[in-house]
Design an enzyme around this catalytic site. Structure first.
Site, short mmCIF file in Angstrom:
data_model
loop_
_atom_site.label_atom_id
_atom_site.label_comp_id
_atom_site.label_asym_id
_atom_site.label_seq_id
_atom_site.Cartn_x
_atom_site.Cartn_y
_atom_site.Cartn_z
N GLU A 295 18.68 45.48 24.03
CA GLU A 295 18.84 44.99 22.66
C GLU A 295 18.98 46.20 21.71
OE1 GLU A 295 15.24 43.32 20.88
OE2 GLU A 295 16.45 41.69 20.06
N SER B 188 9.28 42.26 20.29
CA SER B 188 10.15 42.76 21.36
C SER B 188 9.56 42.38 22.73
CB SER B 188 10.31 44.26 21.22
OG SER B 188 9.04 44.87 21.15
N LYS C 23 -1.43 38.29 11.89
CA LYS C 23 -1.33 39.76 11.93
C LYS C 23 0.17 40.06 11.77
CE LYS C 23 -0.29 43.07 13.92
NZ LYS C 23 0.81 43.95 13.40
N GLU D 155 3.42 45.61 10.47
CA GLU D 155 2.93 46.62 9.52
C GLU D 155 4.09 47.23 8.73
OE1 GLU D 155 3.13 46.60 12.75
OE2 GLU D 155 2.69 48.52 13.70
N ARG D 156 5.35 46.87 9.09
CA ARG D 156 6.48 47.45 8.36
C ARG D 156 6.80 46.69 7.08
NH1 ARG D 156 10.59 48.50 13.27
NH2 ARG D 156 9.18 47.25 14.51
N PHE E 115 8.85 42.24 12.27
CA PHE E 115 9.25 42.60 10.90
C PHE E 115 10.42 41.77 10.40
CE2 PHE E 115 12.54 45.06 13.09
CZ PHE E 115 13.61 44.94 12.21
N CYS F 257 16.87 37.90 15.89
CA CYS F 257 16.83 37.61 17.33
C CYS F 257 17.88 36.58 17.69
CB CYS F 257 15.46 37.13 17.74
SG CYS F 257 15.08 35.53 17.06
P1 NAD Z 1 7.67 44.71 17.78
O1 NAD Z 1 7.53 44.23 19.19
O2 NAD Z 1 7.77 46.16 17.53
O3 NAD Z 1 6.41 44.22 16.90
C1 NAD Z 1 5.98 42.88 16.92
C2 NAD Z 1 4.48 42.86 16.65
O4 NAD Z 1 3.80 43.55 17.70
C3 NAD Z 1 4.09 43.53 15.34
O5 NAD Z 1 3.14 42.74 14.68
C4 NAD Z 1 3.52 44.86 15.79
O6 NAD Z 1 2.48 45.33 14.95
C5 NAD Z 1 2.95 44.56 17.16
N1 NAD Z 1 3.00 45.72 18.05
C6 NAD Z 1 3.84 46.79 17.97
N2 NAD Z 1 3.59 47.65 18.96
C7 NAD Z 1 2.59 47.13 19.70
C8 NAD Z 1 1.90 47.56 20.89
N3 NAD Z 1 2.23 48.69 21.51
N4 NAD Z 1 0.93 46.77 21.37
C9 NAD Z 1 0.61 45.62 20.76
N5 NAD Z 1 1.23 45.16 19.65
C10 NAD Z 1 2.21 45.90 19.13
O7 NAD Z 1 8.91 43.91 17.17
P2 NAD Z 1 9.64 44.17 15.79
O8 NAD Z 1 10.43 45.41 15.89
O9 NAD Z 1 8.69 43.99 14.68
O10 NAD Z 1 10.63 42.92 15.76
C11 NAD Z 1 11.89 42.93 16.36
C12 NAD Z 1 11.82 42.32 17.74
O11 NAD Z 1 11.36 40.97 17.67
C13 NAD Z 1 13.20 42.23 18.38
O12 NAD Z 1 13.08 42.54 19.75
C14 NAD Z 1 13.60 40.79 18.20
O13 NAD Z 1 14.53 40.28 19.12
C15 NAD Z 1 12.27 40.12 18.36
N6 NAD Z 1 12.25 38.80 17.78
C16 NAD Z 1 12.23 37.74 18.63
C17 NAD Z 1 12.24 36.45 18.13
C18 NAD Z 1 12.21 35.27 19.06
O14 NAD Z 1 11.88 34.20 18.62
N7 NAD Z 1 12.52 35.43 20.34
C19 NAD Z 1 12.28 36.24 16.75
C20 NAD Z 1 12.29 37.36 15.90
C21 NAD Z 1 12.27 38.64 16.43
#
Ligand code: NAD
Length: 503
Positions: free
Chosen positions: A382, A225, A172, A175-176, A148, A280
């Site tokens: 985190e 994450s 994809k 969804e937020r 998100f 991140c």
């Molecule tokens: P998230 O892991 O909740 O969601 C990321 C994606 O995974 C979304 O598209 C979501 O729909 C999907 N998802 C959620 N739950 C899932 C499940 N159980 N199984 C499969 N797919 C699922 O992350 P977020 O809260 O949207 O974003 C924040 C996180 O992203 C933080 O941990 C941040 O550090 C990380 N991030 C990392 C980078 C990097 O380059 N390392 C960059 C930006 C954000």
């Protein structure tokens, strides 16, 4: 209420059976519903991609680059409107949303030069009458699953290089805050991209699993994450796909005794609290080296934090806006409580912050902990909110060990005037991206982005040449054109039963 649909082959997708709420983080109200698709929706997009991709791959790279040029101009012309759309779902302030889109456009600028970077290698005369050349060919269909926190930049990190190298690409989004990628896909069509090459499917875990299991998708790029990144990596690789999966972070900022503390406080305020800490590459841990540095830094930080303005995302004077959802706000506040329970000193408490007229918005004030230690869970994990933790280090070696031994290894920064200390730090720290007097060391588009340890699974980074490599496979051709004369290998007595060597 507005419904955010899939964007499949230039049209809305199949109607969904499930929907997710999309909030306005400023008011706390539900502002739209997003379709949560399934394997059938995905398959519709894959079939369109399969039809369109061979023609796109056969389009010469200069023409593919022209689409990138056109797309960049179209996005630039609408950047204000797109930034407002992004902010309205994410909550970050408008200037920050423009930066989010602009950083993505910088990857598109890199992709405008795709004919140059796709030139292969060539060796003339590798053996008698033998030439060898290599070419990079697209994987076929790629997918991107995005978080998100950068709904403009991260989809563009992926779809720029994937599309420019001749793939069809399916996004994809989170969804937020799912709306912006739909508009980007529409603008790609307007820029001249054939239908079916850039599509958007919406959904949650069900859609992610469908992507990971679909046999026609050859490569998956994920950012989110760490636990989910690791899951996506394992499941995608088990299905025989190429996978890169970027995860969470806990970046440290090391402050050496010789650092310019006013500059550090300025940089740290933006890096720890900008975008409500939902980056991140934020700096949620500060490590002053030596007690004198810690005392002086704390003295300067407290008034600087008091001067921060938290406001709605359209407030041009606000330093940062609300966090993305009520659930995320509750999670951040619960980490603050954990920090307190574990014995860290809560110097500034951002809980309970309310903005007049926006009482139901998802706001959190800037928060500062001091005397945080490495065994605390609130340090190890985190938080992803406007929370800064101070871990005091007695000397350089201890400061170097902290980020090096942390489970995450995305980014790190050192603030110093000492070139030798900075050089040693950059060489020895066990982290993927390093800033020297640069608080958020996100590499520019023609370099590549990626962390180490639990911040990334897979071995290829995002964008730059690493992105081109991820979205292509190398084919190497060894050729010989016999002329029927003395130079023919077949006639020179070579033993064709022995592996040929060039010796
Ligand atoms: P998230 O892991 O909740 O969601 C990321 C994606 O995974 C979304 O598209 C979501 O729909 C999907 N998802 C959620 N739950 C899932 C499940 N159980 N199984 C499969 N797919 C699922 O992350 P977020 O809260 O949207 O974003 C924040 C996180 O992203 C933080 O941990 C941040 O550090 C990380 N991030 C990392 C980078 C990097 O380059 N390392 C960059 C930006 C954000």
């Amino acid at each position: 209420m507005r419904v955010i649909d899939h964007f499949i082959s230039g049209r809305a997708g199949l109607p969904a059976a499930r929907f997710g709420d999309v909030f306005d983080p400023n008011s706390g109200a539900v502002q739209a519903r997003v379709e949560l698709g399934d394997a059938a929706v995905l398959d519709g997009a894959v079939q369109a991609a399969l039809k369109a991709q061979p023609g796109w791959a056969a389009t010469n790279p200069q023409r593919r680059a022209r689409v990138m040029f056109n797309f960049k101009a179209l996005v630039e012309a609408r950047i204000d409107e797109l930034a407002h759309l992004l902010s309205s779902e994410h909550g970050k302030v408008i200037a920050d949303s423009k930066g989010d889109i602009q950083r993505g456009l910088e990857v598109i600028e890199f992709c405008c030069g795709i004919p140059h970077v796709l030139k292969g290698e060539y060796t003339q005369g590798a053996g008698p009458g033998i030439d060898v050349y290599s070419m990079r060919q697209p994987i076929g269909i790629g997918a991107g699953i995005t978080p998100f926190n950068f709904p403009g930049m991260i989809p563009l990190w992926m779809c720029g290089p994937a599309i420019a190298t001749g793939n069809a690409f399916i996004i994809k989004p989170s969804e937020r805050d799912p709306s912006l990628p739909n508009v980007l896909a529409e603008l790609f069509l307007e820029a001249g991209l054939p239908a079916g090459i850039c599509q958007v499917v919406h959904g949650d875990k069900e859609m992610v699993d469908a992507i990971l299991d679909h046999p026609a998708i050859g490569a998956v790029s994920f950012v989110g994450s760490s636990e989910i990144a690791h899951y996506v990596y394992r499941r995608g690789v088990a299905a025989g796909k190429r996978v890169q999966a970027m995860g969470g972070a806990k970046n440290h900022g090391i402050v050496m005794p010789d650092a310019d503390l006013d500059q550090v406080v300025h940089d740290l305020s933006g890096a720890a609290f900008g975008s409500a800490g939902e980056r991140c590459m934020a700096l949620p841990v500060v490590v002053p080296v030596g007690e004198k540095t810690a005392i002086a830094l704390r003295e300067k930080l407290i008034p600087a934090m008091a001067a921060l303005r938290v406001g709605v995302s359209t407030d041009a004077d606000a330093h940062y806006g609300p966090v993305v959802t009520a659930a995320h706000k509750a999670r951040i506040e619960s980490w603050i409580q954990t920090g307190v329970d574990e014995g860290a000193e809560l110097v500034v408490d951002g809980r309970g912050f309310t903005l007049q007229g926006h009482e139901a918005g998802f706001f959190i004030g800037p928060t500062l902990f001091d005397h945080v230690t490495t065994e605390m869970e609130a340090y190890k994990e985190e938080i992803f909110g406007p929370v800064l933790q101070m871990v005091r280090a007695p000397d350089f070696e201890t400061a170097l060990r902290l980020p090096s031994e942390h489970q995450y290894g995305n980014g790190v920064a050192i603030f110093t005037r000492n070139g030798h200390a900075a050089r040693e730090f950059a060489a020895r720290v066990n982290v993927g991206m390093v800033g020297i007097n640069v608080p958020i060391p996100v590499p520019v588009a023609y370099h590549s982005f990626g962390g180490w340890k639990r911040s990334a699974f897979g071995d290829t980074n995002q964008h730059g040449m690493e992105g081109v490599k991820f979205w292509t496979k190398v084919k190497t051709v060894t050729q010989r054109w016999p002329d029927g004369g003395a130079n023919d290998l077949a006639g020179d007595g070579a033993n064709s039963f022995v592996i040929p060597t060039m010796g």
